[in-house]
Design a protein around this motif. Sequence first.
Motif, PDB file in Angstrom:
ATOM      1  N   GLU A 169     -11.019  49.001  31.640  1.00 28.31           N
ATOM      2  CA  GLU A 169     -10.798  47.593  31.947  1.00 28.31           C
ATOM      3  C   GLU A 169      -9.352  47.227  31.634  1.00 28.31           C
ATOM      4  OE1 GLU A 169     -12.811  45.403  33.365  1.00 28.31           O
ATOM      5  OE2 GLU A 169     -14.346  46.942  33.569  1.00 28.31           O
ATOM      6  N   PRO A 170      -8.717  46.445  32.468  1.00 22.45           N
ATOM      7  CA  PRO A 170      -7.328  46.066  32.190  1.00 22.45           C
ATOM      8  C   PRO A 170      -7.254  45.156  30.972  1.00 22.45           C
ATOM      9  CG  PRO A 170      -8.135  44.913  34.113  1.00 22.45           C
ATOM     10  CD  PRO A 170      -9.197  45.900  33.729  1.00 22.45           C
ATOM     11  N   SER A 171      -6.270  45.387  30.150  1.00 20.66           N
ATOM     12  CA  SER A 171      -6.097  44.565  28.954  1.00 20.66           C
ATOM     13  C   SER A 171      -4.926  43.616  29.169  1.00 20.66           C
ATOM     14  CB  SER A 171      -5.838  45.446  27.743  1.00 20.66           C
ATOM     15  OG  SER A 171      -4.647  46.181  27.943  1.00 20.66           O
ATOM     16  N   HIS A 172      -4.961  42.526  28.438  1.00 22.01           N
ATOM     17  CA  HIS A 172      -3.886  41.542  28.538  1.00 22.01           C
ATOM     18  C   HIS A 172      -2.662  42.047  27.796  1.00 22.01           C
ATOM     19  CE1 HIS A 172      -6.478  38.602  30.376  1.00 22.01           C
ATOM     20  NE2 HIS A 172      -7.379  38.817  29.435  1.00 22.01           N
ATOM     21  N   GLN A 173      -1.530  41.923  28.458  1.00 21.63           N
ATOM     22  CA  GLN A 173      -0.298  42.352  27.819  1.00 21.63           C
ATOM     23  C   GLN A 173       0.247  41.223  26.955  1.00 21.63           C
ATOM     24  OE1 GLN A 173       2.404  43.639  30.802  1.00 21.63           O
ATOM     25  NE2 GLN A 173       1.432  45.630  31.049  1.00 21.63           N
ATOM     26  N   ASN A 174       1.016  41.607  25.969  1.00 28.37           N
ATOM     27  CA  ASN A 174       1.631  40.636  25.087  1.00 28.37           C
ATOM     28  C   ASN A 174       2.717  39.886  25.849  1.00 28.37           C
ATOM     29  OD1 ASN A 174       2.406  39.178  22.930  1.00 28.37           O
ATOM     30  ND2 ASN A 174       3.127  40.906  21.700  1.00 28.37           N
ATOM     31  N   THR A 175       2.672  38.571  25.793  1.00 30.44           N
ATOM     32  CA  THR A 175       3.654  37.775  26.542  1.00 30.44           C
ATOM     33  C   THR A 175       4.909  37.498  25.722  1.00 30.44           C
ATOM     34  OG1 THR A 175       2.580  35.742  25.817  1.00 30.44           O
ATOM     35  CG2 THR A 175       1.879  36.673  27.932  1.00 30.44           C
TER      36      THR A 175
END
Length: 54
Positions: free
Chosen positions: A36-42
Motif C-alpha cells: 500500500e502506498p504510504s504518505h510521504q513526509n511533507t
Amino acid sequence: MPQLNPSPWFAILVFSWLVLLTIVMPKTLNHTFPNEPSHQNTQTPKTDSWTWPW
C-alpha cells in the motif's frame, strides 16, 4: 448480405457487456495491492549551505 443483419451481432454485444460488467469488473475492482502506498513526509529537511575551504 449477412453482416447487415443486426440481430446476432447485437445479442453478442449485449452478452459480452453483461459478462464484462458482472464478472470482470468486480474482480478488477476488488484487487488489492501487496504494498500500500504510504504518505510521504511533507516537511523539507533543514540543510546547511556548504562552506568551501578555498
